[in-house]
Design a protein around this motif. Structure first.
Motif, PDB file in Angstrom:
ATOM      1  N   SER A  46     104.949 -53.567   3.993  1.00 61.78           N
ATOM      2  CA  SER A  46     103.750 -54.020   3.287  1.00 61.78           C
ATOM      3  C   SER A  46     102.554 -53.152   3.639  1.00 61.78           C
ATOM      4  CB  SER A  46     103.412 -55.467   3.664  1.00 61.78           C
ATOM      5  OG  SER A  46     104.474 -56.325   3.348  1.00 61.78           O
ATOM      6  N   ASP A  49      95.542 -54.536   4.489  1.00 57.63           N
ATOM      7  CA  ASP A  49      94.170 -54.031   4.333  1.00 57.63           C
ATOM      8  C   ASP A  49      93.429 -54.034   5.676  1.00 57.63           C
ATOM      9  OD1 ASP A  49      92.997 -56.577   4.820  1.00 57.63           O
ATOM     10  OD2 ASP A  49      92.724 -56.995   2.701  1.00 57.63           O
ATOM     11  N   TYR A  54      97.590 -59.031   3.558  1.00 52.84           N
ATOM     12  CA  TYR A  54      98.554 -58.325   2.719  1.00 52.84           C
ATOM     13  C   TYR A  54      97.861 -57.845   1.452  1.00 52.84           C
ATOM     14  CZ  TYR A  54     102.422 -60.132   5.508  1.00 52.84           C
ATOM     15  OH  TYR A  54     103.285 -60.408   6.528  1.00 52.84           O
ATOM     16  N   GLU A  55      98.090 -56.590   1.086  1.00 56.71           N
ATOM     17  CA  GLU A  55      97.544 -56.065  -0.153  1.00 56.71           C
ATOM     18  C   GLU A  55      98.635 -55.757  -1.169  1.00 56.71           C
ATOM     19  OE1 GLU A  55      95.079 -52.200  -1.509  1.00 56.71           O
ATOM     20  OE2 GLU A  55      94.053 -53.572  -0.154  1.00 56.71           O
ATOM     21  N   LYS A  56      99.768 -55.239  -0.687  1.00 55.74           N
ATOM     22  CA  LYS A  56     100.800 -54.807  -1.613  1.00 55.74           C
ATOM     23  C   LYS A  56     102.137 -54.699  -0.885  1.00 55.74           C
ATOM     24  CE  LYS A  56     101.559 -50.977  -4.815  1.00 55.74           C
ATOM     25  NZ  LYS A  56     101.015 -49.696  -5.276  1.00 55.74           N
ATOM     26  N   TYR A  77     102.493 -64.776   1.206  1.00 54.07           N
ATOM     27  CA  TYR A  77     101.728 -63.867   0.346  1.00 54.07           C
ATOM     28  C   TYR A  77     102.433 -63.694  -0.997  1.00 54.07           C
ATOM     29  CZ  TYR A  77     100.754 -59.287  -1.662  1.00 54.07           C
ATOM     30  OH  TYR A  77     100.497 -58.262  -2.530  1.00 54.07           O
ATOM     31  N   LYS A  81     101.003 -64.271  -4.753  1.00 52.07           N
ATOM     32  CA  LYS A  81     100.722 -63.052  -5.528  1.00 52.07           C
ATOM     33  C   LYS A  81     101.713 -62.847  -6.672  1.00 52.07           C
ATOM     34  CE  LYS A  81      98.792 -58.848  -5.829  1.00 52.07           C
ATOM     35  NZ  LYS A  81      97.467 -58.455  -5.961  1.00 52.07           N
ATOM     36  N   GLU A  83     104.251 -60.700  -7.034  1.00 57.69           N
ATOM     37  CA  GLU A  83     104.465 -59.296  -7.392  1.00 57.69           C
ATOM     38  C   GLU A  83     105.855 -59.118  -7.982  1.00 57.69           C
ATOM     39  OE1 GLU A  83     102.646 -56.160  -4.436  1.00 57.69           O
ATOM     40  OE2 GLU A  83     103.772 -57.684  -3.339  1.00 57.69           O
ATOM     41  N   LYS A 109      94.006 -44.706   0.411  1.00 56.64           N
ATOM     42  CA  LYS A 109      94.135 -45.711   1.474  1.00 56.64           C
ATOM     43  C   LYS A 109      94.290 -45.076   2.861  1.00 56.64           C
ATOM     44  CE  LYS A 109      94.590 -49.045  -1.645  1.00 56.64           C
ATOM     45  NZ  LYS A 109      93.637 -50.055  -1.908  1.00 56.64           N
ATOM     46  N   TYR A 114      93.691 -49.035   6.817  1.00 58.99           N
ATOM     47  CA  TYR A 114      94.888 -49.748   6.380  1.00 58.99           C
ATOM     48  C   TYR A 114      96.024 -49.539   7.372  1.00 58.99           C
ATOM     49  CZ  TYR A 114      92.761 -50.576   1.824  1.00 58.99           C
ATOM     50  OH  TYR A 114      91.943 -50.997   0.825  1.00 58.99           O
TER      51      TYR A 114
END
Length: 159
Positions: A46, A49, A54-56, A77, A81, A83, A109, A114
């Motif tokens: 993951s 940030d 968690y961002e992605k 998350y 989210k 995703e 990033k 990050y």
């Protein structure tokens, strides 16, 4: 005039698409597992940030969704989210195995606070929310990073 406008829009879209793809780099991620006993490990990579959230989801090793809840923090998350991770999944990895995957990382990033988090879980065994955390820096991506649980180490190479 209409055809000129259409061509201009197509060129603009092409340039924006090229610019978006130019902003990410591919990295070969080599993950070496420790010699543990038990089932294959589920591993989630993951992007975290600077505030620790968690961002992605960058990659998931383990494709049976019924076990995703064993990756507790990531699952919380992911449940919110939602995703689409189908293009980012592969097989789980067992003790002593090595996994090679390609991960795309946004250039913007890097060196901005990050981290990359490798979260691991093995059926009927311990769960590691941060088996490996790598600062998303030029130095962090160049280094070999030791794991704390099922992962022996992780190493990246820019493609």
């Amino acid at each position: 005039m209409k055809s000129f406008l259409k061509i201009s829009i197509l060129i603009l879209i092409s340039l924006l698409s090229f610019q978006a793809s130019a902003q990410t780099n591919k990295y070969k991620c080599m993950l070496q597992m420790s010699n543990y006993m038990g089932e294959g490990a589920y591993v989630v990579v993951s992007l975290i940030d600077p505030k620790g959230a968690y961002e992605k989801t960058l990659y998931v090793m383990g494709d049976d969704k019924k076990w995703y809840n064993t990756l507790k923090e990531w699952h919380k998350y992911q449940s919110k989210k939602k995703e689409n991770i189908s293009a980012k999944t592969g097989a789980s990895v067992t003790g002593g195995d090595r996994s090679m995957t390609t991960i795309e990382i946004e250039e913007a990033k890097i060196n901005k606070g990050y981290k990359l988090r490798f979260e691991t879980a093995v059926e009927d065994n311990k769960y590691y929310v941060s088996d490996v955390e790598i600062p998303l820096t030029t130095e962090g991506l160049a280094a070999k990073t030791e794991g704390k649980g099922y992962i022996r180490y992780v190493r990246f190479n820019k493609l």
